[in-house]
Every structure is written in C-alpha cells, then in structure tokens.
Design a protein around this motif. Structure first.
Motif, PDB file in Angstrom:
ATOM      1  N   ALA A   1      -5.686  36.389  57.178  1.00 37.76           N
ATOM      2  CA  ALA A   1      -6.013  35.627  58.383  1.00 37.76           C
ATOM      3  C   ALA A   1      -5.941  34.124  58.114  1.00 37.76           C
ATOM      4  N   PHE A   2      -6.488  33.701  56.981  1.00 41.96           N
ATOM      5  CA  PHE A   2      -6.473  32.273  56.664  1.00 41.96           C
ATOM      6  C   PHE A   2      -5.091  31.795  56.242  1.00 41.96           C
ATOM      7  N   ALA A   3      -4.403  32.609  55.440  1.00 45.58           N
ATOM      8  CA  ALA A   3      -3.102  32.189  54.925  1.00 45.58           C
ATOM      9  C   ALA A   3      -2.018  32.241  55.996  1.00 45.58           C
ATOM     10  N   GLY A   4      -2.289  32.904  57.104  1.00 45.85           N
ATOM     11  CA  GLY A   4      -1.297  33.015  58.165  1.00 45.85           C
ATOM     12  C   GLY A   4      -1.131  31.754  58.985  1.00 45.85           C
ATOM     13  N   SER A   5      -2.059  30.827  58.867  1.00 48.71           N
ATOM     14  CA  SER A   5      -1.946  29.586  59.638  1.00 48.71           C
ATOM     15  C   SER A   5      -2.035  28.392  58.702  1.00 48.71           C
ATOM     16  N   PRO A   6      -1.433  27.269  59.078  1.00 48.06           N
ATOM     17  CA  PRO A   6      -1.522  26.074  58.233  1.00 48.06           C
ATOM     18  C   PRO A   6      -2.961  25.598  58.075  1.00 48.06           C
ATOM     19  N   TYR A   7      -3.765  25.764  59.118  1.00 52.30           N
ATOM     20  CA  TYR A   7      -5.173  25.360  59.031  1.00 52.30           C
ATOM     21  C   TYR A   7      -5.940  26.238  58.045  1.00 52.30           C
ATOM     22  N   GLY A   8      -5.579  27.515  58.012  1.00 48.79           N
ATOM     23  CA  GLY A   8      -6.207  28.430  57.065  1.00 48.79           C
ATOM     24  C   GLY A   8      -5.895  28.073  55.632  1.00 48.79           C
ATOM     25  N   ILE A   9      -4.630  27.720  55.380  1.00 49.79           N
ATOM     26  CA  ILE A   9      -4.232  27.319  54.028  1.00 49.79           C
ATOM     27  C   ILE A   9      -4.971  26.049  53.616  1.00 49.79           C
ATOM     28  N   ILE A  10      -5.082  25.103  54.530  1.00 54.80           N
ATOM     29  CA  ILE A  10      -5.821  23.864  54.242  1.00 54.80           C
ATOM     30  C   ILE A  10      -7.285  24.179  53.971  1.00 54.80           C
ATOM     31  N   LEU A  11      -7.875  25.075  54.774  1.00 53.12           N
ATOM     32  CA  LEU A  11      -9.277  25.447  54.589  1.00 53.12           C
ATOM     33  C   LEU A  11      -9.497  26.088  53.220  1.00 53.12           C
ATOM     34  N   ILE A  12      -8.610  26.995  52.824  1.00 53.53           N
ATOM     35  CA  ILE A  12      -8.732  27.630  51.510  1.00 53.53           C
ATOM     36  C   ILE A  12      -8.615  26.585  50.402  1.00 53.53           C
ATOM     37  N   ALA A  13      -7.663  25.672  50.511  1.00 53.62           N
ATOM     38  CA  ALA A  13      -7.491  24.622  49.499  1.00 53.62           C
ATOM     39  C   ALA A  13      -8.725  23.736  49.422  1.00 53.62           C
ATOM     40  N   VAL A  14      -9.288  23.376  50.565  1.00 55.55           N
ATOM     41  CA  VAL A  14     -10.494  22.536  50.580  1.00 55.55           C
ATOM     42  C   VAL A  14     -11.665  23.280  49.960  1.00 55.55           C
ATOM     43  N   LEU A  15     -11.826  24.561  50.282  1.00 48.18           N
ATOM     44  CA  LEU A  15     -12.910  25.346  49.701  1.00 48.18           C
ATOM     45  C   LEU A  15     -12.789  25.447  48.187  1.00 48.18           C
TER      46      LEU A  15
ATOM     47  N   LEU B   1     -15.462  23.887  45.506  1.00 48.55           N
ATOM     48  CA  LEU B   1     -16.086  24.704  44.468  1.00 48.55           C
ATOM     49  C   LEU B   1     -15.844  24.136  43.074  1.00 48.55           C
ATOM     50  N   VAL B   2     -14.630  23.659  42.818  1.00 48.70           N
ATOM     51  CA  VAL B   2     -14.324  23.061  41.516  1.00 48.70           C
ATOM     52  C   VAL B   2     -15.147  21.792  41.308  1.00 48.70           C
ATOM     53  N   LEU B   3     -15.213  20.942  42.319  1.00 53.55           N
ATOM     54  CA  LEU B   3     -15.990  19.702  42.202  1.00 53.55           C
ATOM     55  C   LEU B   3     -17.476  19.986  42.044  1.00 53.55           C
ATOM     56  N   LEU B   4     -17.973  20.968  42.756  1.00 49.97           N
ATOM     57  CA  LEU B   4     -19.384  21.340  42.645  1.00 49.97           C
ATOM     58  C   LEU B   4     -19.706  21.852  41.246  1.00 49.97           C
ATOM     59  N   ALA B   5     -18.816  22.666  40.689  1.00 48.87           N
ATOM     60  CA  ALA B   5     -19.026  23.173  39.333  1.00 48.87           C
ATOM     61  C   ALA B   5     -19.024  22.043  38.318  1.00 48.87           C
ATOM     62  N   ARG B   6     -18.100  21.099  38.463  1.00 48.70           N
ATOM     63  CA  ARG B   6     -18.053  19.942  37.541  1.00 48.70           C
ATOM     64  C   ARG B   6     -19.305  19.078  37.688  1.00 48.70           C
ATOM     65  N   TRP B   7     -19.745  18.870  38.940  1.00 46.48           N
ATOM     66  CA  TRP B   7     -20.938  18.052  39.178  1.00 46.48           C
ATOM     67  C   TRP B   7     -22.163  18.701  38.543  1.00 46.48           C
ATOM     68  N   ARG B   8     -22.292  20.031  38.698  1.00 53.04           N
ATOM     69  CA  ARG B   8     -23.432  20.740  38.100  1.00 53.04           C
ATOM     70  C   ARG B   8     -23.412  20.648  36.583  1.00 53.04           C
ATOM     71  N   ARG B   9     -22.230  20.815  35.985  1.00 53.34           N
ATOM     72  CA  ARG B   9     -22.118  20.750  34.532  1.00 53.34           C
ATOM     73  C   ARG B   9     -22.512  19.364  34.036  1.00 53.34           C
ATOM     74  N   LYS B  10     -22.037  18.309  34.717  1.00 52.10           N
ATOM     75  CA  LYS B  10     -22.383  16.947  34.293  1.00 52.10           C
ATOM     76  C   LYS B  10     -23.865  16.662  34.503  1.00 52.10           C
ATOM     77  N   ALA B  11     -24.440  17.189  35.579  1.00 50.24           N
ATOM     78  CA  ALA B  11     -25.868  16.994  35.826  1.00 50.24           C
ATOM     79  C   ALA B  11     -26.696  17.657  34.727  1.00 50.24           C
TER      80      ALA B  11
END
Length: 167
Positions: free
Chosen positions: A132-146, A150-160
């Motif tokens: 459903a998400f990959a079928g639309s350009p907005y879905g692909i953008i949403l998946i990439a943003v998510l 998640l990657v930034l949150l994991a890095r922030w937690r590790r540094k904290a």
C-alpha cells in the motif's frame, strides 16, 4: 524463500515458523543463561561475550527481569504476542536462570501462537502495508522518512547514553 511463507501450504508454513521461533527463543534463553552462569562472575574484557554481558546490563533487559519477577512465568508466552519485548523476556528468563524444563513448558504456548499468527495473517498484513505504501510516491516518501527518523533516534539514544556514562 519468502514466497514459501506467504503463499505456501498452511501446515508446512506453520511447522517451519514453529521451528524457527522455537529455536530462536531457546537460543535467546540459553544466551541469557550463559551470561548469568558464566559471565556475571567473570566479566570478559571484550569480544562477543562482552557484548552479551553489556546487553544484560541495559535498562530494557533489567526491566524485563523485573517484569518476570513481578508477573511470573505467564509473561514468557505472552511476550510472543509482542514485537521487541519478546527477545528481552526470553533473554531475561535465562538471566534469572529460570529452570530449563519450566522455561520450555512456558514458552511453547507462545511459540504455537506466534507461528499461528505469522502463518495466517502476519506476513500477509506486513506485505499489504508495504504494498500500500510502496504503491504511491507519498508512501515511498513516508517509508523513507520513517526509516530516517528511526536511524536518527537510535543514534541520538546511543549518544545520550554515552554522555550519561561519561558524566
């Protein structure tokens, strides 16, 4: 291989998933048991044993141990209905040296339920969400943003955590 799990006959898929979850849960439990019986008294300096020891000292694992102490064995099969908490509880059961025969008896209903969920609706639901998400350009953008969040949150937690250790 993924075609087998999404379109294969129910009984072989169920049995394969049951074997996978059984082996994974047992391996996680025995890693925790190993840490509790071998590494707690002889903390390694580095290597894979040190990484497992360090994981046993994380707050999430300590919370898992506390949950097992507070709620009892019932948490073990119920953890198979969660995402993320399952591994922590299996590892924590090993850390508290829950007796192996009782652990196996407690985990079996959870394994049966997990295999049933993933052999019926589990992979289908994940596949439908991705499609459903990959079928639309907005879905692909949403998946990439998510994924980025998640990657930034994991890095922030590790540094904290590193800042807390050094302070």
């Amino acid at each position: 291989m993924t075609d087998f799990f999404t379109t294969g006959p129910f009984v072989p898929v169920y049995l394969a998933l049951l074997l996978v979850v059984f082996c994974r849960a047992q391996a996680t439990y025995w890693l925790g048991y190993y840490v509790a019986t071998k590494l707690k008294t002889n903390v390694p300096d580095d290597g894979w044993r040190r990484r497992f020891y360090d994981w046993s000292e994380q707050d999430s694992v300590k919370n898992g141990v506390a949950t097992l102490h507070r709620r009892g064995w019932i948490v073990i099969p119920l953890s198979f209905l969660t995402v993320g908490f399952q591994s922590i509880i299996q590892f924590a059961a090993g850390l508290i040296t829950f007796p192996p025969p009782r652990y196996t008896a407690a985990m079996l209903p959870g394994c049966f339920a997990w295999a049933l969920i993933y052999s019926t609706i589990g992979f289908s639901v994940w596949g439908a969400i991705i499609a459903a998400f990959a079928g639309s350009p907005y879905g692909i953008i949403l998946i990439a943003v998510l994924v980025l969040v998640l990657v930034l949150l994991a890095r922030w937690r590790r540094k904290a955590k590193e800042r807390l250790v050094h302070d």
